[in-house]
Each structure stands twice: as structure tokens, then as C-alpha cells.
Design a protein around this motif. Structure first.
Motif, PDB file in Angstrom:
ATOM      1  N   THR A  95       0.823  -1.205   0.000  1.00 40.71           N
ATOM      2  CA  THR A  95       0.000   0.000   0.000  1.00 40.71           C
ATOM      3  C   THR A  95       0.860   1.260   0.000  1.00 40.71           C
ATOM      4  O   THR A  95       0.570   2.230  -0.704  1.00 40.71           O
ATOM      5  CB  THR A  95      -0.934   0.005   1.224  1.00 40.71           C
ATOM      6  N   GLY A  96       1.934   1.241   0.787  1.00 38.72           N
ATOM      7  CA  GLY A  96       2.822   2.392   0.837  1.00 38.72           C
ATOM      8  C   GLY A  96       3.466   2.675  -0.510  1.00 38.72           C
ATOM      9  O   GLY A  96       3.550   3.834  -0.943  1.00 38.72           O
ATOM     10  N   GLN A  97       3.894   1.627  -1.192  1.00 33.25           N
ATOM     11  CA  GLN A  97       4.500   1.804  -2.505  1.00 33.25           C
ATOM     12  C   GLN A  97       3.471   2.274  -3.534  1.00 33.25           C
ATOM     13  O   GLN A  97       3.793   3.064  -4.431  1.00 33.25           O
ATOM     14  CB  GLN A  97       5.170   0.503  -2.968  1.00 33.25           C
ATOM     15  N   GLN A 102       5.067   3.550  -6.873  1.00 34.22           N
ATOM     16  CA  GLN A 102       6.220   2.682  -7.110  1.00 34.22           C
ATOM     17  C   GLN A 102       5.808   1.214  -7.066  1.00 34.22           C
ATOM     18  O   GLN A 102       4.818   0.851  -6.430  1.00 34.22           O
ATOM     19  CB  GLN A 102       7.291   2.926  -6.032  1.00 34.22           C
ATOM     20  N   ARG A 103       6.577   0.371  -7.751  1.00 37.20           N
ATOM     21  CA  ARG A 103       6.366  -1.077  -7.666  1.00 37.20           C
ATOM     22  C   ARG A 103       6.735  -1.543  -6.262  1.00 37.20           C
ATOM     23  O   ARG A 103       7.713  -1.060  -5.671  1.00 37.20           O
ATOM     24  CB  ARG A 103       7.233  -1.825  -8.678  1.00 37.20           C
ATOM     25  N   SER A 104       5.987  -2.498  -5.756  1.00 30.52           N
ATOM     26  CA  SER A 104       6.315  -3.060  -4.449  1.00 30.52           C
ATOM     27  C   SER A 104       7.183  -4.303  -4.597  1.00 30.52           C
ATOM     28  O   SER A 104       8.120  -4.509  -3.825  1.00 30.52           O
ATOM     29  CB  SER A 104       5.039  -3.401  -3.676  1.00 30.52           C
ATOM     30  N   HIS A 105       6.889  -5.140  -5.601  1.00 29.26           N
ATOM     31  CA  HIS A 105       7.678  -6.347  -5.850  1.00 29.26           C
ATOM     32  C   HIS A 105       8.653  -6.098  -7.009  1.00 29.26           C
ATOM     33  O   HIS A 105       8.362  -5.329  -7.925  1.00 29.26           O
ATOM     34  CB  HIS A 105       6.765  -7.526  -6.199  1.00 29.26           C
ATOM     35  N   PHE A 106       9.787  -6.769  -6.959  1.00 30.97           N
ATOM     36  CA  PHE A 106      10.791  -6.733  -8.027  1.00 30.97           C
ATOM     37  C   PHE A 106      11.266  -5.302  -8.307  1.00 30.97           C
ATOM     38  O   PHE A 106      11.622  -4.972  -9.431  1.00 30.97           O
ATOM     39  CB  PHE A 106      10.243  -7.337  -9.331  1.00 30.97           C
ATOM     40  N   ASN A 107      11.283  -4.480  -7.277  1.00 24.47           N
ATOM     41  CA  ASN A 107      11.686  -3.091  -7.455  1.00 24.47           C
ATOM     42  C   ASN A 107      13.179  -2.955  -7.160  1.00 24.47           C
ATOM     43  O   ASN A 107      13.606  -2.986  -6.003  1.00 24.47           O
ATOM     44  CB  ASN A 107      10.876  -2.179  -6.528  1.00 24.47           C
ATOM     45  N   THR A 108      13.959  -2.807  -8.220  1.00 28.32           N
ATOM     46  CA  THR A 108      15.410  -2.659  -8.054  1.00 28.32           C
ATOM     47  C   THR A 108      15.864  -1.265  -8.506  1.00 28.32           C
ATOM     48  O   THR A 108      17.048  -1.043  -8.730  1.00 28.32           O
ATOM     49  CB  THR A 108      16.161  -3.727  -8.856  1.00 28.32           C
ATOM     50  N   ALA A 109      14.909  -0.347  -8.630  1.00 30.82           N
ATOM     51  CA  ALA A 109      15.233   0.996  -9.114  1.00 30.82           C
ATOM     52  C   ALA A 109      15.988   1.819  -8.067  1.00 30.82           C
ATOM     53  O   ALA A 109      16.624   2.805  -8.407  1.00 30.82           O
ATOM     54  CB  ALA A 109      13.955   1.721  -9.527  1.00 30.82           C
ATOM     55  N   SER A 110      15.892   1.411  -6.803  1.00 25.00           N
ATOM     56  CA  SER A 110      16.576   2.134  -5.734  1.00 25.00           C
ATOM     57  C   SER A 110      16.955   1.150  -4.643  1.00 25.00           C
ATOM     58  O   SER A 110      16.420   0.035  -4.571  1.00 25.00           O
ATOM     59  CB  SER A 110      15.672   3.230  -5.157  1.00 25.00           C
ATOM     60  N   SER A 111      17.863   1.569  -3.767  1.00 26.68           N
ATOM     61  CA  SER A 111      18.266   0.698  -2.659  1.00 26.68           C
ATOM     62  C   SER A 111      17.091   0.465  -1.713  1.00 26.68           C
ATOM     63  O   SER A 111      16.943  -0.629  -1.152  1.00 26.68           O
ATOM     64  CB  SER A 111      19.447   1.319  -1.900  1.00 26.68           C
ATOM     65  N   PHE A 112      16.245   1.489  -1.546  1.00 27.13           N
ATOM     66  CA  PHE A 112      15.067   1.332  -0.688  1.00 27.13           C
ATOM     67  C   PHE A 112      14.107   0.303  -1.275  1.00 27.13           C
ATOM     68  O   PHE A 112      13.602  -0.568  -0.556  1.00 27.13           O
ATOM     69  CB  PHE A 112      14.356   2.673  -0.520  1.00 27.13           C
ATOM     70  N   GLY A 113      13.849   0.412  -2.575  1.00 28.24           N
ATOM     71  CA  GLY A 113      12.950  -0.543  -3.223  1.00 28.24           C
ATOM     72  C   GLY A 113      13.472  -1.958  -3.145  1.00 28.24           C
ATOM     73  O   GLY A 113      12.719  -2.905  -2.906  1.00 28.24           O
ATOM     74  N   THR A 114      14.777  -2.125  -3.327  1.00 29.99           N
ATOM     75  CA  THR A 114      15.392  -3.458  -3.246  1.00 29.99           C
ATOM     76  C   THR A 114      15.264  -4.021  -1.837  1.00 29.99           C
ATOM     77  O   THR A 114      14.892  -5.185  -1.648  1.00 29.99           O
ATOM     78  CB  THR A 114      16.869  -3.389  -3.654  1.00 29.99           C
TER      79      THR A 114
END
Length: 261
Positions: A95-97, A102-114
Motif C-alpha cells: 500500500t505504501g509503494q 512505485q512497484r512493491s515487488h521486483f523493485n530494483t530501481a533504488s536501494s530502498f525498493g530493493t
């Protein structure tokens, strides 16, 4: 339905109320899809949280009902709070993403997402392995007073749920759920499953919902134990065939489901 709910709150109050919280949150997300233009991977950002809230509500109520057959024991109480804690964390992240676009799963666009993706994966693995343990508890419990076929349907349903929940690891290893094309293309209305390429979410969905389908068939179909085992085998074969279809890059509904051409 009223009987189900009044009985469920007595069997497992935490999962009962957690399920209601998820349903209310799903309704809020559904409303937001009508007022927000924010999109993630080409679809409304609030659609994914809505689907997860509904799915987790169903899981919470299903397991709350089944756990009532085991009675008040420490393993049941601990598992209940593992479910609430891990799945609440998962829903908060999704929900936060969505709110951030932003994508919640498979998010490698940033260190936070990863980091968030890894934390979510760990939480789900913990919950799934605890469910596997509860399945073993069901395997050893006599479940007195229940029709034998229904008892076995619960055990087999939990087993298939665990297998196809862990199948999610295939998506994690690929950092995508679509095979043969990028995530986010045209999909089935409401579900989003790809209509052009293979989609690993289909087998994931079918296999995990053995948790509800098998016991319902055993109970209302008044099946025998051998018939329940056969139905479980056929159901697992269907989920497996759909998984093979997806791994070959073929969309659900394409011809030659069982052929490698």
C-alpha cells in the motif's frame, strides 16, 4: 455466511478481525481507483493493494476456521500472530509503494525498493514455512468428529498452498512474473494476468486456492477419501500444467496447453 462469521470469531478472533480490516482496506483501495490517476506498470496503482487485501482476508478467515479444529494450543496461537504480523507488514509495504506510485515487488530501481522487496520476501517465506508446519500438525492431529475426506482435504489443501506459495520464488528469481515479454502488458480484466505472454501468477493463484477449493469440494460433494485424493491430484495437475504453459511463454487460454509447440 452469518453462521460462518459468528463461529469464526469464537474459533480465532485475531484472524477474524484481521480479515475484516483487510476487507475494509480493499474497499478503500477500490474507491481510490475511481479517484486517483496514479499508475504503476500501466495500471491504476490502487488495484494491486485491493487484490492483495481481498486475497489475504480470504486466507485469514480460511486458516482461522481450520485452526479451530486443532483447539487452543501454543502452536495455533503463535501461528495466528505470525500470520497477522507478516501479512500486515506485506500489505503495509504494498500500500505504501502504491501511494508513492512505485512497484512493491521486483523493485530494483533504488536501494530502498530493493531492501523492501527483500524484506517482503523474507516475511512471506516465514509465513509459508509456518503454514507448512501447521500442515504437519494437521497431519498428526486425529481431527475427531470431522468427515475423513474433509480432514484430508484440509491437509492436502494446505500442502498445495505451501508448494504454490513457494512457487513465487520463480518470480523472485526472474524479478518478473511475465515470461516471454515485459511485465505490465495487456491483461485479463480485474486479474491483470497477461493475455499475450506466459504469466507465473496464474499457477500461483490456482495452486494456493486449493486451500479453499479442496475442502469445499470434499464437504459439499460428500466425497470419499480416495475421491478426495483423486480430486487433489487432478487439481495439482491443472496448476502444474498452467505453470508449464507460463514457463513456455504462452498466455492462459492459448491453444495447445499441454504441447510443447
Amino acid at each position: 455466511m452469518v453462521h460462518f462469521l459468528t463461529t469464526l470469531v469464537l474459533r480465532n478472533a485475531p484472524l477474524y478481525y484481521f480479515g475484516w480490516v483487510c476487507l475494509v482496506a480493499a474497499l478503500v483501495c477500490a474507491v481510490l481507483t475511481q479517484f486517483s490517476s496514479r499508475q504503476v506498470m500501466g495500471v491504476n496503482a490502487w488495484g494491486k493493494p485491493a487484490k492483495f487485501f481481498i486475497s489475504i482476508s480470504l486466507f485469514a478467515w480460511t486458516m482461522g476456521w481450520y485452526l479451530g479444529y486443532l483447539g487452543p494450543q501454543p502452536a495455533v496461537a503463535l501461528y495466528t500472530w505470525v500470520v497477522v504480523g507478516t501479512l500486515a507488514f506485506e500489505l503495509l509495504c504494498i500500500t505504501g509503494q502504491a501511494a508513492r506510485g512505485q512497484r512493491s515487488h521486483f523493485n530494483t530501481a533504488s536501494s530502498f525498493g530493493t531492501a523492501l522487496s527483500i524484506a517482503m520476501g523474507v516475511a512471506i517465506v516465514v509465513m509459508t514455512l509456518w503454514t507448512a508446519y501447521i500442515g504437519l500438525v494437521f497431519g498428526q492431529a486425529p481431527l475427531l468428529g470431522l468427515p475423513p475426506a474433509y480432514a484430508w482435504a484440509i491437509r492436502l489443501g494446505i500442502g498445495l498452498f505451501v508448494v504454490f506459495a513457494l512457487q513465487g520464488g520463480l518470480m523472485v528469481s526472474r524479478l518478473a512474473h511475465t515470461v516471454g515479454g515485459p511485465d505490465g502488458g495487456p491483461g485479463l480484466p480485474g486479474l491483470g494476468w497477461s493475455t499475450r505472454h506466459g504469466d507465473l501468477r496464474v499457477a500461483h493463484f490456482i495452486g494456493m486456492h486449493a486451500l479453499q477449493v479442496l475442502p469445499l469440494l470434499a464437504w459439499y460433494g460428500q466425497l470419499s477419501v480416495p475421491a478426495t485424493g483423486l480430486v487433489a491430484l487432478l487439481y495439482a495437475s491443472l496448476a502444474g500444467a498452467v505453470l508449464v504453459q507460463a514457463l513456455r511463454g504462452r498466455a492462459l487460454g492459448r491453444r495447445r496447453l499441454f504441447l510443447g509447440v
